[in-house]
Design an enzyme around this catalytic site. Structure first.
Site, PDB file in Angstrom:
ATOM      1  N   HIS A  96       0.834  -1.204   0.000  1.00 55.62           N
ATOM      2  CA  HIS A  96       0.000   0.000   0.000  1.00 55.62           C
ATOM      3  C   HIS A  96       0.875   1.262   0.000  1.00 55.62           C
ATOM      4  O   HIS A  96       0.615   2.212  -0.718  1.00 55.62           O
ATOM      5  CB  HIS A  96      -0.873   0.064   1.260  1.00 55.62           C
ATOM      6  N   GLN A 150     -17.880  -6.411  -1.644  1.00 49.76           N
ATOM      7  CA  GLN A 150     -16.950  -7.229  -2.425  1.00 49.76           C
ATOM      8  C   GLN A 150     -16.574  -8.520  -1.716  1.00 49.76           C
ATOM      9  O   GLN A 150     -15.771  -9.294  -2.218  1.00 49.76           O
ATOM     10  CB  GLN A 150     -15.710  -6.423  -2.819  1.00 49.76           C
ATOM     11  N   SER A 205       0.397  -8.824   1.673  1.00 48.22           N
ATOM     12  CA  SER A 205      -1.061  -8.754   1.646  1.00 48.22           C
ATOM     13  C   SER A 205      -1.572  -8.630   3.076  1.00 48.22           C
ATOM     14  O   SER A 205      -0.985  -9.210   4.000  1.00 48.22           O
ATOM     15  CB  SER A 205      -1.629 -10.028   1.005  1.00 48.22           C
TER      16      SER A 205
HETATM   17  P1  PAJ Z   1      -6.534  -3.579  -0.604  1.00 47.91           P
HETATM   18  O1  PAJ Z   1      -6.464  -5.065  -0.630  1.00 47.91           O
HETATM   19  O2  PAJ Z   1      -6.372  -2.863   0.694  1.00 47.91           O
HETATM   20  O3  PAJ Z   1      -5.433  -3.036  -1.619  1.00 47.91           O
HETATM   21  C1  PAJ Z   1      -5.327  -1.669  -1.904  1.00 47.91           C
HETATM   22  C2  PAJ Z   1      -4.365  -1.492  -3.055  1.00 47.91           C
HETATM   23  O4  PAJ Z   1      -3.058  -1.959  -2.679  1.00 47.91           O
HETATM   24  C3  PAJ Z   1      -4.783  -2.306  -4.310  1.00 47.91           C
HETATM   25  O5  PAJ Z   1      -4.601  -1.537  -5.476  1.00 47.91           O
HETATM   26  C4  PAJ Z   1      -3.813  -3.485  -4.254  1.00 47.91           C
HETATM   27  O6  PAJ Z   1      -3.553  -4.049  -5.528  1.00 47.91           O
HETATM   28  C5  PAJ Z   1      -2.572  -2.830  -3.685  1.00 47.91           C
HETATM   29  N1  PAJ Z   1      -1.668  -3.841  -3.115  1.00 47.91           N
HETATM   30  C6  PAJ Z   1      -1.975  -4.825  -2.237  1.00 47.91           C
HETATM   31  N2  PAJ Z   1      -0.892  -5.599  -1.976  1.00 47.91           N
HETATM   32  C7  PAJ Z   1       0.124  -5.086  -2.714  1.00 47.91           C
HETATM   33  C8  PAJ Z   1       1.507  -5.441  -2.897  1.00 47.91           C
HETATM   34  N3  PAJ Z   1       2.060  -6.474  -2.258  1.00 47.91           N
HETATM   35  N4  PAJ Z   1       2.248  -4.699  -3.758  1.00 47.91           N
HETATM   36  C9  PAJ Z   1       1.687  -3.634  -4.425  1.00 47.91           C
HETATM   37  N5  PAJ Z   1       0.396  -3.258  -4.284  1.00 47.91           N
HETATM   38  C10 PAJ Z   1      -0.371  -3.968  -3.450  1.00 47.91           C
HETATM   39  O7  PAJ Z   1      -7.674  -3.880  -3.353  1.00 47.91           O
HETATM   40  C11 PAJ Z   1      -8.394  -3.414  -2.463  1.00 47.91           C
HETATM   41  O8  PAJ Z   1      -7.934  -3.075  -1.227  1.00 47.91           O
HETATM   42  C12 PAJ Z   1      -9.879  -3.133  -2.683  1.00 47.91           C
HETATM   43  O9  PAJ Z   1     -10.386  -4.071  -3.596  1.00 47.91           O
HETATM   44  C13 PAJ Z   1     -10.179  -1.693  -3.162  1.00 47.91           C
HETATM   45  C14 PAJ Z   1      -9.530  -1.400  -4.515  1.00 47.91           C
HETATM   46  C15 PAJ Z   1      -9.702  -0.676  -2.112  1.00 47.91           C
HETATM   47  C16 PAJ Z   1     -11.713  -1.538  -3.322  1.00 47.91           C
HETATM   48  O10 PAJ Z   1     -12.381  -1.817  -2.154  1.00 47.91           O
END
Ligand code: PAJ
Length: 278
Positions: free
Chosen positions: A34, A58, A182
């Site tokens: 993030h 979702q 994650s």
């Molecule tokens: P979330 O899982 O919190 O992720 C937020 C953003 O961080 C997303 O764009 C995701 O692809 C990115 N992200 C997560 N892990 C990552 C990593 N290891 N390296 C780079 N980027 C990473 O994805 C969501 O939330 C939701 O679906 C959201 C888009 C906020 C809609 O509710």
């Protein structure tokens, strides 16, 4: 840094701004993945918004909405340190008042892979992201390649619905042993965490096969599946070699190919991917 909880105050704050605005949508419990998005938004825009909202629509009925990890104080401290200007943190009723009914369906790109294993998931994602874009009106919105199909869904929504925003894709941030960061990794026991390195091993094998000249997509799917199934704690949901934009499965790799997988370890479902031939 200002914390905003209502749509009305967020619109007012946005309307007062001149210059470019970047948005990083998140569900909180922030990690370095993030934060890499936030850093990019900070470097490329005059003003930065981060949203923190665990979006119920979702999550499937048997998924982890109720237990999804949260730590707002820590998240806010991290965002303050990175120089974020606004955090939009609405409550459930603010985003989904009782009469709420609309939904965004982007079509075929949302159907296979995660869409097949998590019915309704991308409808929830597209709907909440469209709401966030409409509330904050950013010039750029930042998404991670870790969620490759989510990125394809959002790009398709932006293209098909003529949304005036640039979608910026950022590389996957990994632990030293290659395991993709994650928020859900916190569910893993130490033994499961060790087993989880099998995903990165499979992606590494895919890169090796591609470098050696393998172009038959089925050869990738079966070899990677075999490798993952050798790990006793791992259960494969899918291994895919698909077009990165349409998510359609490939027969032969000619242009760029998205190798993606979903693997369950215990009750935790992990996804990861790499793009070959970019
Ligand atoms: P979330 O899982 O919190 O992720 C937020 C953003 O961080 C997303 O764009 C995701 O692809 C990115 N992200 C997560 N892990 C990552 C990593 N290891 N390296 C780079 N980027 C990473 O994805 C969501 O939330 C939701 O679906 C959201 C888009 C906020 C809609 O509710």
């Amino acid at each position: 840094m200002q914390v905003l909880t209502t749509i009305a105050e967020t619109r007012t704050a946005r309307a007062a701004l001149q210059g470019s605005v970047g948005l990083v949508p998140t569900m909180g419990f922030l990690h370095d993945g993030h934060l890499s998005l936030v850093r990019a938004a900070r470097a490329e825009n005059d003003h930065v918004f981060v949203s923190i909202f665990v979006n119920p629509t979702q999550f499937g009925p048997n998924e982890d909405f109720a237990t999804y990890p949260r730590n707002t104080d820590r998240d806010l401290a991290l965002l303050r340190d990175l120089g974020v200007d606004y955090v939009f943190m609405p409550g459930l009723d603010e985003m989904y008042p009782a009469a709420f009914e609309a939904a965004v369906d982007v079509g075929s790109v949302a159907m296979p892979l995660e869409g097949a294993f998590r019915p309704g998931h991308f409808r929830g994602v597209a709907t909440v992201v469209l709401k966030l874009l409409n509330i904050i009106l950013p010039d750029r919105a930042y998404f991670g390649r870790k969620d490759a199909q989510q990125l394809a869904v959002i790009r398709k929504m932006v293209r098909d619905l003529d949304l005036p925003v640039d979608i910026v894709a950022m590389p996957t941030v990994r632990e030293p042993d290659g395991f993709a960061m994650s928020s859900r990794n916190t569910y893993l026991t130490p033994e499961q965490r060790k087993a989880a390195t099998i995903l990165y091993q499979a992606l590494t094998l895919a890169l090796e096969m591609w470098t050696r000249g393998t172009r038959d997509a089925e050869a990738f799917r079966s070899r990677l599946r075999e490798l993952i199934e050798d790990e006793e704690l791992a259960n494969v949901d899918y291994v895919s070699v698909a077009d990165p934009d349409t998510l359609r499965e490939l027969e032969r790799i000619q242009g760029p190919a998205l190798v993606s997988m979903a693997v369950r370890i215990g009750r935790t479902r992990l996804i990861d991917n790499v793009t070959l031939g970019e």
